[in-house]
Design an enzyme around this catalytic site. Structure first.
Site: not given
Length: 569
Positions: A51, A113-114, A163, A481
């Site tokens: 993501e 959940f989530q 949802k 770097m």
């Protein structure tokens, strides 16, 4: 009566009306209704492998076009994985809209959940964010999100959608207007201030133009070029502004700042009038603020009033869209030129002689070798073979600075890198977004071996879609770097910066079905890169460069921009 449709379909209808052609995302549980609606919808979904890379790809799309990039993630870890990309877009003023799924409204706050507080988490790293609680508000919110992302100072906007809102049924009513009473955008600039700016410019002996990413965002490259040519002043473009003035323009000096050229930094240090256009006086440009342009008055033009005077006091502030301000300033400069233009002409010619002398004495010159391939030479070859026409995305580190120093861009939106946040792992997914945005353009992804390993899974995305991206890995077996700073400032104590156990990148690319080539010497470079350009699909070129090469010039931390190291006495 409008047709009945689900919230997911309604969202897609809004995206179509906003001109969205593709979005970058990764599906999950609460976004399944949205993905089901996309199954037979003409908007193209690009499946990335993480993501975070969806946000970076959306940035690449936006940076290459100026249009709003769109990314999508599910709730919980999907949404939190977007955060780095959102901060990156916020720092660099990039317009993206991130759509995240959320657990159903009745579960919010129950540690379902989530579930994560995406709205709260992203409040400080977005220009604005929304939690959509009802289907009725969804269209208005989506259109507001695109408006806010793309107007004023651009930036990321997040829309969190539960949802049950995706699943709900309702009638879609098109949004005809956006009215946000608390959101003010100042575009025109005060005419009295613009007149005063014209006078100050002609009264100065050593004017210097300091142009940033705001020029690119505003589409003001033509106006910048006109200004520079009217007043015949030296000009620099920041890391975010490269391409705003063509790299081969006689008035363009280079990028300024920590790894800017000697002439650019000394020109800024000695100027008596700094014309700052779409910049924020970033610390990587200014160095120690008390030593930055100490003899100069400052004209500062920016669309964001919060930037005016934030780091450096502006003697003449102008809040407005830099394109519109220059459209009004340039005619005034032409009008005043016959009257005022010759008053300081001798001093200006002397200033130019000094600038040219600095350029000759301390050029940004590539390093060559008979036995190995120097990283600077890799950039020179990319520049030569692309003739200033390619889009180049970069990851973060030494290779990014070498690319900025040695690749010349003929127009805006060809140079795409993570500037303010410095996000490793940015370059490859940004190239994906840029290639989808501009399928007609040659796209190079210039990466270090460290940043590349943060985004390796996106080779699968590139192979899956057959994107003809030319991936050039500047491989020195170090976090370059970090190693450079450890060498110069930490007594060569190379703590955790060695990455010499990297995999064979050629074999790794071939495992994804992408041809790989290796470059060890300068004699190989041209032939291998030419072959890569002739190959119709993606190619990875692994350039094994010396481990100890440093980026110079360099302004050490805490120093003034005139106190560079790595330049001959």
């Amino acid at each position: 009566m409008p047709a009945l449709m689900s919230g997911a379909r309604m969202l897609l209808e809004c995206l179509v009306r906003e001109g969205v052609e593709c979005l970058f995302g990764y599906p999950g549980g609460v976004t399944l209704p949205f993905y089901d609606a996309m199954y037979d919808h003409p908007i193209r979904h690009v499946l990335v492998r993480h993501e975070q890379n969806a946000a970076f790809a959306a940035e690449g799309y936006a940076r290459a076009t100026g249009r709003v990039g769109v990314c999508c993630a599910t709730s919980g870890p999907g949404a939190t994985n977007l955060v780095t990309g959102l901060v990156d877009a916020m720092m660099d003023s990039i317009p993206i809209v991130a759509i995240t799924g959320q657990v159903s409204t009745k579960l919010i706050g129950s540690d379902a959940f989530q579930e994560a507080d995406t709205f709260g988490i992203t409040r400080s790293c977005t220009k604005h964010n929304y939690l959509v609680k009802t289907l009725a508000e969804l269209p208005q919110v989506i259109h507001e999100a695109f408006y806010v992302a793309s107007t004023g100072r651009p930036g990321p906007v997040l829309v969190d959608i539960p949802k049950d809102v995706f699943q709900g049924q309702g009638h879609y009513h098109p949004v005809s207007s956006i009215h946000l009473p608390g959101y003010k955008v100042y575009t025109e600039g005060h005419m009295g201030q613009i007149r005063r700016a014209a006078q100050m410019i002609w009264e100065s002996e050593r004017p210097f133009v300091y142009a940033g990413g705001g020029i690119v965002a505003a589409g003001a490259a033509a106006e910048l070029r006109e200004l520079v040519e009217i007043i015949d002043a030296p000009a620099v473009c920041t890391l975010m502004g490269l391409g705003a003035l063509p790299g081969d323009h006689p008035n363009f000096i280079s990028m300024p700042g920590m790894h800017g050229s000697y002439a650019a930094n000394m020109g800024m240090y000695s100027t008596d009038l700094l014309i700052a256009l779409g910049v924020r006086f970033d610390d990587r440009v200014t160095g120690r603020l008390s030593s930055f342009a100490p003899h100069a008055k400052v004209i500062h033009v920016d669309i964001d009033p919060a930037e005016i005077g934030k780091n450096r006091k502006a003697d003449l502030p102008i809040v407005g869209d830099v394109k519109r301000v220059l459209e009004r300033l340039n005619p005034l400069l032409r009008e005043l030129k016959p009257e005022l233009g010759e008053r300081k002409a001798a001093a200006r010619r002397a200033c130019w002689r000094q600038i040219r002398a600095w350029q000759q004495e301390h050029p940004l010159a590539p390093v060559f070798s008979d036995t190995e391939i120097k990283p600077q030479h890799v950039m020179v070859e990319i520049n030569r073979l692309s003739a200033g026409k390619a889009i180049v995305t970069a990851d973060v580190g030494q290779h990014q600075m070498w690319a900025a120093q040695f690749i010349r861009f003929s127009e805006p939106r060809q140079w795409i890198c993570s500037g303010g946040l410095g996000s490793m792992g940015f370059g490859l997914p940004a190239a994906i977004g840029a290639q989808f945005a501009r399928p007609d353009k040659l796209v190079f992804a210039v990466l270090g071996d460290g940043g590349f390993q943060m985004s390796v899974p996106e080779l699968s995305t590139i192979a899956s879609y057959g994107l003809p991206i030319k991936i050039v890995v500047v491989n020195n077996g170090y976090l370059g770097m970090v190693r450079q700073w450890q060498e110069l400032f930490y007594n060569e104590r190379y703590s955790e910066s060695i990455t010499s156990d990297v995999p064979d990148f050629v074999k790794l690319a071939e495992a994804y079905g992408i041809p790989g080539r290796r470059v060890d010497t300068e004699a190989d470079a041209e032939a291998v890169l030419r072959e890569a350009l002739r190959t119709p699909g993606p190619v990875l070129v692994d350039c094994r460069v010396p481990q100890g090469e440093n980026v110079y010039p360099m302004v050490p931390p805490g120093s003034g921009i005139h106190e560079m190291v790595g330049v001959k006495p």
